[in-house]
Design an enzyme around this catalytic site. Sequence first.
Site, PDB file in Angstrom:
ATOM      1  N   HIS A 148      -8.481  31.034 -10.069  1.00  0.00           N
ATOM      2  CA  HIS A 148      -8.704  29.642  -9.651  1.00  0.00           C
ATOM      3  C   HIS A 148     -10.028  29.506  -8.912  1.00  0.00           C
ATOM      4  O   HIS A 148     -10.845  28.620  -9.212  1.00  0.00           O
ATOM      5  CB  HIS A 148      -7.572  29.182  -8.720  1.00  0.00           C
ATOM      6  CG  HIS A 148      -6.273  28.919  -9.410  1.00  0.00           C
ATOM      7  ND1 HIS A 148      -6.153  28.089 -10.496  1.00  0.00           N
ATOM      8  CD2 HIS A 148      -5.009  29.379  -9.147  1.00  0.00           C
ATOM      9  CE1 HIS A 148      -4.879  28.035 -10.873  1.00  0.00           C
ATOM     10  NE2 HIS A 148      -4.165  28.822 -10.065  1.00  0.00           N
ATOM     11  N   GLY A 158      -0.224   2.510   7.365  1.00  0.00           N
ATOM     12  CA  GLY A 158      -0.278   1.714   8.581  1.00  0.00           C
ATOM     13  C   GLY A 158       0.183   0.292   8.449  1.00  0.00           C
ATOM     14  O   GLY A 158      -0.225  -0.564   9.249  1.00  0.00           O
ATOM     15  N   HIS A 216      -4.509  36.003  -9.749  1.00  0.00           N
ATOM     16  CA  HIS A 216      -4.227  34.611 -10.096  1.00  0.00           C
ATOM     17  C   HIS A 216      -5.075  33.670  -9.243  1.00  0.00           C
ATOM     18  O   HIS A 216      -5.760  32.776  -9.772  1.00  0.00           O
ATOM     19  CB  HIS A 216      -2.733  34.318  -9.895  1.00  0.00           C
ATOM     20  CG  HIS A 216      -2.324  32.927 -10.278  1.00  0.00           C
ATOM     21  ND1 HIS A 216      -1.721  32.638 -11.474  1.00  0.00           N
ATOM     22  CD2 HIS A 216      -2.443  31.730  -9.623  1.00  0.00           C
ATOM     23  CE1 HIS A 216      -1.482  31.337 -11.548  1.00  0.00           C
ATOM     24  NE2 HIS A 216      -1.912  30.770 -10.418  1.00  0.00           N
ATOM     25  N   GLU A 217      -5.032  33.848  -7.925  1.00  0.00           N
ATOM     26  CA  GLU A 217      -5.800  32.976  -7.047  1.00  0.00           C
ATOM     27  C   GLU A 217      -7.299  33.210  -7.195  1.00  0.00           C
ATOM     28  O   GLU A 217      -8.097  32.272  -7.066  1.00  0.00           O
ATOM     29  CB  GLU A 217      -5.365  33.176  -5.585  1.00  0.00           C
ATOM     30  CG  GLU A 217      -3.907  32.865  -5.307  1.00  0.00           C
ATOM     31  CD  GLU A 217      -3.521  31.455  -5.713  1.00  0.00           C
ATOM     32  OE1 GLU A 217      -4.392  30.553  -5.692  1.00  0.00           O
ATOM     33  OE2 GLU A 217      -2.343  31.242  -6.064  1.00  0.00           O
ATOM     34  N   PRO A 251       2.697   4.778   1.180  1.00  0.00           N
ATOM     35  CA  PRO A 251       3.360   5.121   2.448  1.00  0.00           C
ATOM     36  C   PRO A 251       2.381   5.771   3.416  1.00  0.00           C
ATOM     37  O   PRO A 251       1.524   6.557   3.033  1.00  0.00           O
ATOM     38  CB  PRO A 251       4.462   6.104   2.027  1.00  0.00           C
ATOM     39  CG  PRO A 251       4.675   5.848   0.567  1.00  0.00           C
ATOM     40  CD  PRO A 251       3.357   5.415   0.020  1.00  0.00           C
ATOM     41  N   GLY A 252       2.526   5.442   4.679  1.00  0.00           N
ATOM     42  CA  GLY A 252       1.729   6.087   5.713  1.00  0.00           C
ATOM     43  C   GLY A 252       0.371   5.479   5.962  1.00  0.00           C
ATOM     44  O   GLY A 252      -0.421   6.039   6.728  1.00  0.00           O
ATOM     45  N   GLY A 293       0.819  -1.198   0.000  1.00  0.00           N
ATOM     46  CA  GLY A 293       0.000   0.000   0.000  1.00  0.00           C
ATOM     47  C   GLY A 293       0.852   1.245   0.000  1.00  0.00           C
ATOM     48  O   GLY A 293       2.086   1.186   0.122  1.00  0.00           O
TER      49      GLY A 293
END
Length: 628
Positions: free
Chosen positions: A447, A226, A443-444, A223-224, A221
């Site tokens: 979005h 479990g 710009h933001e 990373p991270g 699986g």
Amino acid sequence: MSNTGEQDVDKKQRKQLRFSAIYLVVALLGMWLFQVLIFQPLLLEAQEVPYSVFRSDVAAGHVKEVTIGQERIFFTLYDQGDPTAPADLPLQRAGMTYNTVPVPDDQLIQDLLAAGVTFRAEPPDSGLLTNLLGWFIPVLPFALIWYYFYRRLGRGGSNILSIGKSKAKEITGEMSGITFANIGGLDEVAVELKEIISFLKSPERFTRLGAKLPKGVLLVGPPGTGKTLLAKATAGEAGVPFFSISGSDFVEMFVGVGAARVRDLFEQAKKKAPCIVFVDEIDAIGQSRATVGALHTNDEREQTLNQLLSEMDGFAPNQGVVIIAATNRPEVLDPALLRPGRFDRQIQVPLPTEKGRRQILGIHTRNMPLAEDVNLDRIAQITAGFSGADLANIVNEAALLASRRDAAQVTMADFDLAIERVVAGLQRSLPLKEEVKRKVAYHESGHALVAALLPDTDPVHKVSIIPTAKGALGYTLQVPEEDQYLVSETELKQRMAVLTGGRAAELLVFGEASTGAANDLQRATEMARRMVTEFGMTEALGPVHYLADAGMGYLGQRAVLRPELSPETETLIDREIRRLVEEAQQTALNLLREHESALHQIAAMLQEREVINGEEVLRIVAEHQHQP
């Protein structure tokens, strides 16, 4: 074996090392004292003659060399074969070296010169420290070699051959401190492992129907998720001996060590059977073996892998030993390792679902004072795609933020800021010129506005023009309302339009684009590339998969095109990718032109406040849509 037992072993090893180091120092001092106090005096006494004998030998011309010291005078007579030796030289004394105690004699130097004797003065004694250094410096390399073999290879033992011993640690439930009750979001995986434990505890329940104990379980699986935590929980629940080791612990700088450690590991395990052996990051030794004629090979790693294959399912029986291994690189493992009879089960450990994320958050906040406004269900909902490690990091970051405020409880605002830190990075106090700040705001805003206007995109959670540690001068944070397992072509195109919305806003307002859209273009291009080559979402190329089969990977590796594709097909792929990105940018540009007044209002609010939330963006959009 308990924690106290391990501490006693460590103390014993440290005590042995200190004793051995003290022994080495005492031995060196003893050798030096023996030479200075016993050997040298005895040697000098054996060769000592009266001063009168020395003067008579000088007068007779028998002395060839003289060394004058503060406490002794050393003189050597001519050798018998020396052509300059006198004729009356005593044969029994020829070539001998003697010493005498000096007496006041002012005439000695003139007599030595007259006799043609070569003489020199001995430098004064430099003292105990210099003598010790003269002994210690030549011995130092040997002491370092001894220390390396004793500490690095022997690990405190008395036998250097212990390098071939396995480094696996036997763990009991008390040492693990983790059970399946400490794990959330992995119910299906836990069921698989609980069945293995039940088989080990009550084998008759399964063998009566002809079932056999699985020899290997492979946890794969991202990373991270479990995988190692599941192994710790298995150790806590097993009730049978549990050995833990990392794949990198098998291989050392010496040839044959890896295979020897594999043999020793299974010998230990068979003595404790039934038992479980956990190998973390097995891809360190389990990578596919080189084919004939391959340029890059690693014989030591392949020998280790061959020994592991033989021990798991070879000629000798291996009863009662279950191997649990974990990796996030299953695509590189050797096929012989993955076949039934070795790793009988391959268990996928996926990213947690919304329900699983809620369980994980509940476990990590169990002992945390939470404010009344904290809604763990909402946090689980907006963290789609987060791993268990990410969620643990969010909880820890929220606690740290509350601690910095010296607050008594962790609030929902702390969790929101912690999520932003994980996604966008730490905020920086970077001074920006007004013109740069204005460009970032538009710009933001581009979005955020495109995301708010398109129906099949994730809702906007927050818009910020505060620079972050990841290099962004601002960010638009979108959070999904639910887990998505299938994405349509329309949704992908709308996501690309949102990504190009910032660049489209710059083109609309300033007439040119800036470098701020570099990451947006990279993500949009990658999305278009997958649409063309992987998902078959283009009429020009049809429903064909154009990528080479590189196996299933979890580390974000980019697949490459099949090598047999013609140059014309590759050119057409490039054209289709460009067409999709340009269409997405044109879609964003059309939307922004149609709602330009809303774009200016969002950008003005951002320049004034630096941060606005998604509700405010939706309110502005709604107001402008209802205007005549």
